[in-house]
Design a protein around this motif. Structure first.
Motif, PDB file in Angstrom:
ATOM      1  N   ASP A  17       0.356  -1.145   0.403  1.00 30.28           N
ATOM      2  CA  ASP A  17      -0.199  -0.003  -0.149  1.00 30.28           C
ATOM      3  C   ASP A  17       0.755   0.618   0.105  1.00 30.28           C
ATOM      4  O   ASP A  17       0.447   2.018  -0.382  1.00 30.28           O
ATOM      5  CB  ASP A  17      -1.563   0.123   0.978  1.00 30.28           C
ATOM      6  CG  ASP A  17      -1.818   1.231   1.292  1.00 30.28           C
ATOM      7  OD1 ASP A  17      -2.108   1.940   1.682  1.00 30.28           O
ATOM      8  OD2 ASP A  17      -2.778   1.532  -0.192  1.00 30.28           O
ATOM      9  N   GLU A  18       1.377   1.771   1.156  1.00 34.07           N
ATOM     10  CA  GLU A  18       2.617   2.578   1.102  1.00 34.07           C
ATOM     11  C   GLU A  18       3.802   3.115  -0.261  1.00 34.07           C
ATOM     12  O   GLU A  18       3.477   4.607  -0.321  1.00 34.07           O
ATOM     13  CB  GLU A  18       3.591   2.986   2.193  1.00 34.07           C
ATOM     14  CG  GLU A  18       4.273   3.724   3.229  1.00 34.07           C
ATOM     15  CD  GLU A  18       5.234   3.771   3.377  1.00 34.07           C
ATOM     16  OE1 GLU A  18       6.581   4.782   3.614  1.00 34.07           O
ATOM     17  OE2 GLU A  18       5.377   2.908   5.074  1.00 34.07           O
ATOM     18  N   ASP A  19       4.056   1.932  -0.780  1.00 40.57           N
ATOM     19  CA  ASP A  19       4.616   2.174  -2.243  1.00 40.57           C
ATOM     20  C   ASP A  19       4.080   2.111  -3.052  1.00 40.57           C
ATOM     21  O   ASP A  19       4.551   2.867  -4.057  1.00 40.57           O
ATOM     22  CB  ASP A  19       5.742   1.672  -1.624  1.00 40.57           C
ATOM     23  CG  ASP A  19       6.866   2.319  -0.943  1.00 40.57           C
ATOM     24  OD1 ASP A  19       6.640   2.933  -0.463  1.00 40.57           O
ATOM     25  OD2 ASP A  19       7.238   1.124  -0.594  1.00 40.57           O
ATOM     26  N   THR A  20       3.205   2.465  -2.714  1.00 37.84           N
ATOM     27  CA  THR A  20       2.301   2.081  -4.456  1.00 37.84           C
ATOM     28  C   THR A  20       1.324   3.163  -4.766  1.00 37.84           C
ATOM     29  O   THR A  20      -0.163   3.215  -5.224  1.00 37.84           O
ATOM     30  CB  THR A  20       1.345   1.101  -4.884  1.00 37.84           C
ATOM     31  OG1 THR A  20       0.435   0.633  -3.706  1.00 37.84           O
ATOM     32  CG2 THR A  20       2.557  -0.688  -5.228  1.00 37.84           C
ATOM     33  N   ARG A  21       0.879   4.567  -4.363  1.00 38.69           N
ATOM     34  CA  ARG A  21       0.354   5.414  -4.824  1.00 38.69           C
ATOM     35  C   ARG A  21       0.739   6.437  -6.128  1.00 38.69           C
ATOM     36  O   ARG A  21       1.806   6.358  -6.470  1.00 38.69           O
ATOM     37  CB  ARG A  21       1.482   6.818  -3.204  1.00 38.69           C
ATOM     38  CG  ARG A  21       0.539   6.308  -2.122  1.00 38.69           C
ATOM     39  CD  ARG A  21      -1.067   6.243  -1.789  1.00 38.69           C
ATOM     40  NE  ARG A  21      -0.558   4.881  -0.612  1.00 38.69           N
ATOM     41  CZ  ARG A  21      -0.955   5.355   0.743  1.00 38.69           C
ATOM     42  NH1 ARG A  21      -1.296   7.221   0.534  1.00 38.69           N
ATOM     43  NH2 ARG A  21      -1.458   5.248   1.922  1.00 38.69           N
ATOM     44  N   TYR A  22      -0.232   6.590  -6.511  1.00 34.67           N
ATOM     45  CA  TYR A  22       0.035   7.229  -7.582  1.00 34.67           C
ATOM     46  C   TYR A  22      -0.463   8.932  -7.942  1.00 34.67           C
ATOM     47  O   TYR A  22      -1.507   9.214  -7.449  1.00 34.67           O
ATOM     48  CB  TYR A  22      -1.342   6.084  -9.192  1.00 34.67           C
ATOM     49  CG  TYR A  22      -0.537   4.546  -8.900  1.00 34.67           C
ATOM     50  CD1 TYR A  22       0.768   4.647  -9.278  1.00 34.67           C
ATOM     51  CD2 TYR A  22      -1.627   4.001  -8.322  1.00 34.67           C
ATOM     52  CE1 TYR A  22       1.127   3.117  -9.542  1.00 34.67           C
ATOM     53  CE2 TYR A  22      -1.187   2.559  -8.619  1.00 34.67           C
ATOM     54  CZ  TYR A  22       0.264   2.400  -8.489  1.00 34.67           C
ATOM     55  OH  TYR A  22       0.200   0.858  -8.662  1.00 34.67           O
ATOM     56  N   TYR A  23      -0.115   9.471  -8.736  1.00 30.89           N
ATOM     57  CA  TYR A  23       0.224  10.799  -9.017  1.00 30.89           C
ATOM     58  C   TYR A  23      -0.794  10.926 -10.105  1.00 30.89           C
ATOM     59  O   TYR A  23      -1.329  11.292 -11.238  1.00 30.89           O
ATOM     60  CB  TYR A  23       0.887  11.723  -9.364  1.00 30.89           C
ATOM     61  CG  TYR A  23       0.909  13.094  -9.685  1.00 30.89           C
ATOM     62  CD1 TYR A  23       1.061  13.999  -8.592  1.00 30.89           C
ATOM     63  CD2 TYR A  23       1.215  13.341 -10.764  1.00 30.89           C
ATOM     64  CE1 TYR A  23       1.071  15.224  -8.013  1.00 30.89           C
ATOM     65  CE2 TYR A  23       0.699  15.338 -10.781  1.00 30.89           C
ATOM     66  CZ  TYR A  23       1.066  15.786  -9.287  1.00 30.89           C
ATOM     67  OH  TYR A  23       0.502  17.356  -8.671  1.00 30.89           O
ATOM     68  N   PHE A  24      -1.795  12.025  -9.166  1.00 33.95           N
ATOM     69  CA  PHE A  24      -3.575  12.452  -9.331  1.00 33.95           C
ATOM     70  C   PHE A  24      -3.257  14.497 -10.009  1.00 33.95           C
ATOM     71  O   PHE A  24      -3.108  14.684  -9.281  1.00 33.95           O
ATOM     72  CB  PHE A  24      -4.787  11.967  -8.714  1.00 33.95           C
ATOM     73  CG  PHE A  24      -4.654  10.680  -9.341  1.00 33.95           C
ATOM     74  CD1 PHE A  24      -5.622  10.197  -9.816  1.00 33.95           C
ATOM     75  CD2 PHE A  24      -4.805   9.602  -7.951  1.00 33.95           C
ATOM     76  CE1 PHE A  24      -5.839   9.250  -9.460  1.00 33.95           C
ATOM     77  CE2 PHE A  24      -4.155   8.438  -8.182  1.00 33.95           C
ATOM     78  CZ  PHE A  24      -5.426   8.241  -8.825  1.00 33.95           C
ATOM     79  N   VAL A  25      -4.057  14.856 -10.781  1.00 30.82           N
ATOM     80  CA  VAL A  25      -3.980  16.416 -11.557  1.00 30.82           C
ATOM     81  C   VAL A  25      -5.044  16.372 -12.101  1.00 30.82           C
ATOM     82  O   VAL A  25      -5.102  16.490 -13.455  1.00 30.82           O
ATOM     83  CB  VAL A  25      -2.339  16.700 -11.416  1.00 30.82           C
ATOM     84  CG1 VAL A  25      -1.911  16.150 -12.892  1.00 30.82           C
ATOM     85  CG2 VAL A  25      -2.974  18.325 -11.365  1.00 30.82           C
ATOM     86  N   HIS A  26      -6.357  16.455 -11.403  1.00 32.30           N
ATOM     87  CA  HIS A  26      -7.609  16.417 -12.370  1.00 32.30           C
ATOM     88  C   HIS A  26      -8.598  16.959 -11.133  1.00 32.30           C
ATOM     89  O   HIS A  26      -8.622  16.929 -10.062  1.00 32.30           O
ATOM     90  CB  HIS A  26      -7.797  14.854 -13.112  1.00 32.30           C
ATOM     91  CG  HIS A  26      -8.134  14.264 -12.001  1.00 32.30           C
ATOM     92  ND1 HIS A  26      -9.246  13.294 -11.616  1.00 32.30           N
ATOM     93  CD2 HIS A  26      -7.238  13.925 -10.741  1.00 32.30           C
ATOM     94  CE1 HIS A  26      -9.128  12.607 -10.737  1.00 32.30           C
ATOM     95  NE2 HIS A  26      -8.238  12.586 -10.961  1.00 32.30           N
TER      96      HIS A  26
END
Length: 554
Positions: free
Chosen positions: A141-150
């Motif tokens: 979980d901790e290392d699988t964040r993804y970058y969102f910008v919308h």
């Protein structure tokens, strides 16, 4: 392998190309609809507005070519607006039709309950098992964040559960963050800006060996995405800021000043303080877990043509090895080349985007734009740099950088035209109130405009984020100006980055706890290695904040 990139002409695709190259693959640019016949795999990244993207596809004939490509069964990957174009339409551009591949409509987030855009690192809950075309959640979980910008997304629903690969929750809304069916895969997040986790998502697509015949070949079990309600795991962002300036020898160095004085000593002949090379430092911060990198160009470079500006090369080189969002500030305004040619701010921003920037930061020109906004009776003219850049590249691409200083008063009546707040820190003569005066020209000139007036005007003009500095706190290591930060956070619905004054890990926890801002930025304490980024992240995690891990590489 015939991997092709469809770029319709907006935004930063250099970072995606660099990410593909980093993974050991070559990628070619599509130059005409006929090129899609040569492609074995196709990646379609989109930036900016849904309508602008679809109009571009319609007028160039790429819409039909895209549909034919997808129907052929060859692997397709869409990113951000490149995913949204697969749907029937978007509330962002109601009169413009999408490709109509997926029977749903893109909706705007509700700004009444949270900041919009949704900007930062969030998790993705799987609605299908990993296999085949693409994979998510590699390292836990901790290392699988993804970058969102919308600002717009597709609500999760049972009607499109056969398409839904993952869902993400932002505030009180759950949306589709990735789709996958047959040969089609697309993400709302930006894998090329999602660190090691994002690179692994790209690698799974690039290494996929297709079998079967397109969309009909989809036998995976599907969960009802509308019933999967994961927790909002949007992390607090830690941003490393690099003030870049040419020293007396003409070399670009990262520097940091005391109250904006960047020379070693206040004596004649002292050189610019050198804390490292910008590309090398940016790479180090990426490897240490920085969530974003911000470059602030504090040298004018007045006699250099636009295409030769040194910061363009800095961005190009940085984006080769740094796979988190990059912001560039300083000089985002109308420029005049040495030959007298005037270059509009929109074109200047476009050059930076093509060189690897994801966002541009506007300082003095944001103040001037706000002044014009109020002078015109709060009319939107469409002529300011903020409006023009936001219209083409999206609000999320425009940051306003605010450089205010405190002005103490005995009572609100002493500053009737300004936003006055009470303060727990009395002025030199015991004043119990203050307002924050905006400055321009690197803090050298004050204006008759306060911070509240500035940020609310720029939000109306289309800015998507506020970088909030504080001249009184800069270089003090005494903590962020919590009164200023909290007041601005209450004033706008766009994300706010706190800056100026961080001196220890506790200061990051204070600003997040007491103001609710989305991000905190620091410079000198990172450059001098007084407070490592890893230490900040460890402290915040211990305090119960969602933070992104460093990742484990490829």
């Amino acid at each position: 392998m015939g991997v092709y990139l469809l770029d319709y002409g907006a935004g930063n695709v250099r970072s995606l190309v660099n990410a593909v190259n980093k993974l050991g693959y070559e990628i070619k640019h599509v130059e005409s609809p006929q090129d899609l016949l040569k492609a074995e795999k196709l990646i379609f990244p989109g930036v900016g507005a849904f309508g602008a993207a679809m109009v571009r596809l319609h007028t160039t004939g790429y819409d039909k070519a895209l549909k034919e490509y997808i129907e052929s069964g060859r692997p397709f990957m869409g990113i951000c607006v490149g995913m949204q174009c697969l749907f029937e339409g978007s509330d962002e551009s109601p009169n413009v039709k999408g490709l109509g591949l997926i029977p749903s409509t893109v909706k705007k987030f509700n700004p009444a309950t949270k900041s919009v855009p949704h900007m930062g690192w969030n998790s993705a809950a799987l609605a299908q098992p990993n296999s085949g075309l693409a994979e998510l959640n590699h390292d836990g979980d901790e290392d699988t964040r993804y970058y969102f910008v919308h600002s717009f997304a597709v609500p999760a629903s049972k009607a499109i559960q056969d398409w839904t690969f993952s869902t993400t929750t932002y505030g009180d809304e759950t949306f589709v963050s990735a789709v996958r069916k047959g040969n089609v895969f697309a993400t709302q997040f930006h894998p090329e800006k999602s660190g090691w986790a994002g690179l692994k998502v790209l690698r799974s697509f690039l290494s996929y060996n297709p079998q079967g015949n397109g969309l009909a070949n989809s036998t995976q079990p599907h969960a009802d995405a509308s019933s999967i309600i994961p927790k909002d795991h949007l992390t607090r962002r830690i941003i490393a800021c690099l003030d870049v300036r040419a020293n007396d020898k003409g070399d670009l160095v990262v520097t940091k000043g005391d109250q904006y004085d960047v020379r070693e000593r206040a004596t004649e002949g002292a050189d610019v303080r050198n804390l490292g090379k910008p590309v090398e430092l940016a790479r180090r911060y990426f490897e240490q877990g920085a969530d974003e990198i911000t470059f602030l160009n504090i040298t004018a470079f007045r006699d250099i043509p636009l295409h030769d500006l040194p910061m363009l090369e800095v961005l190009k080189r940085t984006s080769e090895s740094v796979f988190v969002p990059l912001t560039i500030g300083g000089g985002i305004r109308d420029l005049t080349n040495p030959d007298g040619t005037v270059i509009p701010a929109l074109q200047v921003a476009g050059e930076y985007f093509r060189s690897g920037a994801d966002k541009v930061s506007i300082g003095s020109d944001a103040v001037y734009a706000a002044e014009q906004y109020y002078a015109s009776g709060r009319q939107l003219t469409g002529q300011t740099a903020i409006e023009q850049i936001a219209r083409v590249y999206g609000a999320q691409a425009v940051v306003i950088s605010v450089d205010p200083r405190r002005v103490y008063v005995d009572s609100p009546q002493d500053a009737p035209t300004h936003h006055v707040i009470p303060t727990k820190f009395p002025g030199p003569n015991g004043e119990q109130y203050c307002w924050y005066q905006c400055t321009v020209k690197g803090g050298r000139e004050g204006r008759d405009l306060d911070v509240y007036q500035l940020v609310t005007a720029c939000e109306a003009l289309g800015a998507g984020e506020v970088l909030l500095n504080c001249m009184d706190k800069d270089g003090t290591n005494s903590g962020y100006d919590l009164e200023l930060v909290a007041d601005v956070k209450r004033a706008v619905k766009i994300p706010v980055i706190a800056s100026s004054g961080a001196g220890c890990v506790e200061h990051f926890g204070e600003v997040f706890n007491q103001t609710g801002v989305e991000a905190a930025l620091a410079a000198g304490i990172f450059h001098r290695e007084e407070v490592p980024i890893e230490q900040v992240k460890s402290y915040l995690k211990k305090e119960g904040f969602d933070v992104r891990g460093m990742g484990t590489g490829l």
